[in-house]
Design a protein around this motif. Structure first.
Motif, short mmCIF file in Angstrom:
data_model
loop_
_atom_site.label_atom_id
_atom_site.label_comp_id
_atom_site.label_asym_id
_atom_site.label_seq_id
_atom_site.Cartn_x
_atom_site.Cartn_y
_atom_site.Cartn_z
N GLY A 51 0.84 -1.25 0.03
CA GLY A 51 0.03 0.15 -0.02
C GLY A 51 0.67 1.33 -0.12
N SER A 53 1.66 5.02 2.39
CA SER A 53 1.52 5.85 3.54
C SER A 53 2.25 7.16 3.61
CB SER A 53 1.92 5.08 4.83
OG SER A 53 3.25 4.88 4.90
N ASP A 71 -3.35 3.99 2.92
CA ASP A 71 -4.04 2.90 2.83
C ASP A 71 -3.18 2.08 2.56
OD1 ASP A 71 -5.96 0.92 2.45
OD2 ASP A 71 -6.66 2.05 0.34
N GLY A 85 -6.89 1.96 6.68
CA GLY A 85 -7.36 2.92 5.71
C GLY A 85 -7.74 4.15 6.35
N GLY A 103 -11.33 7.43 9.41
CA GLY A 103 -11.09 6.33 8.55
C GLY A 103 -11.22 5.03 9.46
#
Length: 215
Positions: A51, A53, A71, A85, A103
């Motif tokens: 993912g 960040s 995410d 997330g 989130g």
């Protein structure tokens, strides 16, 4: 009684501790997961990152701004997973501090274990008082609130609404005693007394000192 959600500073420390176990190639040095790990990578030691960040921490002219958004999924060598997330930001000034948090998070590690939460929260601490509003979805149900506390009202006053597994709402307007009339879909159910201290402590504590310890 414990808070249903972790402190942001605890989550922040856990994230940095996990990132410190990465390598130059997975996910890259520093505190951010970038494009090279979007589809996942694993270190020789068994740390897994995927993912994206974006972590930011800066202090200038006595003011600190700190945020973490992204995410991503991180799995440590013990199999604990941080599934994120979410985005949060905190601004520390001389006379006031404020945060926003939006989130969902699942984190099976310690100490900030999170079974699964979704939040939309904002809060301000100034002049010895703290006020927070928003909502949280937990395994036990959904909570919405707008609460304020200070030296004259240490338990907090404001509105609090709770929806359980039956999807039906219970609402109350708390006074400074922690009590207020309980309403269930227009029905008066008498008085309810609730101590929101653990929740408010968990949300306010990260605002009290910008000098968080780091791993």
């Amino acid at each position: 009684m414990q808070s249903p959600i972790p402190r942001l500073d605890d989550l922040n420390q856990d994230y940095l501790a996990l990132m410190a176990q990465g390598t130059s190639s997975c996910p890259g040095l520093g505190n951010n997961i970038k494009d090279n790990a979007v589809y996942g990578c694993e270190t020789d030691a068994g740390m897994y990152f995927s993912g994206v960040s974006d972590y930011f921490n800066e202090t200038r002219d006595g003011q600190t701004y700190r945020s973490l958004a992204g995410d991503f999924l991180i799995r440590d060598t013990l199999g604990n997973t941080l599934d994120w997330g979410s985005g949060w930001e905190i601004f520390f000034a001389q006379n006031a501090s404020q945060f926003r948090w939006l989130g969902s998070i699942v984190w099976s590690g310690m100490p900030a274990t999170v079974d699964g939460i979704s939040v939309t929260l904002s809060g301000v601490q100034e002049q010895g008082g703290f006020q927070v509003s928003g909502g949280m979805k937990l395994a036990q149900g959904t909570v919405e609130f707008s609460l304020r506390r200070d030296a004259d009202c240490p338990l907090a006053e404001g509105t609090l609404s709770m929806r359980g597994p039956d999807k039906r709402w219970y609402r109350t307007d708390l006074d400074c005693s922690g009590c207020g009339p309980l309403d269930f879909e227009g029905q008066d159910l008498g008085q309810a007394c609730i101590d929101p201290t653990p929740l408010l402590d968990a949300l306010e504590a990260p605002l009290t000192d910008a000098d968080w310890d780091t791993p």
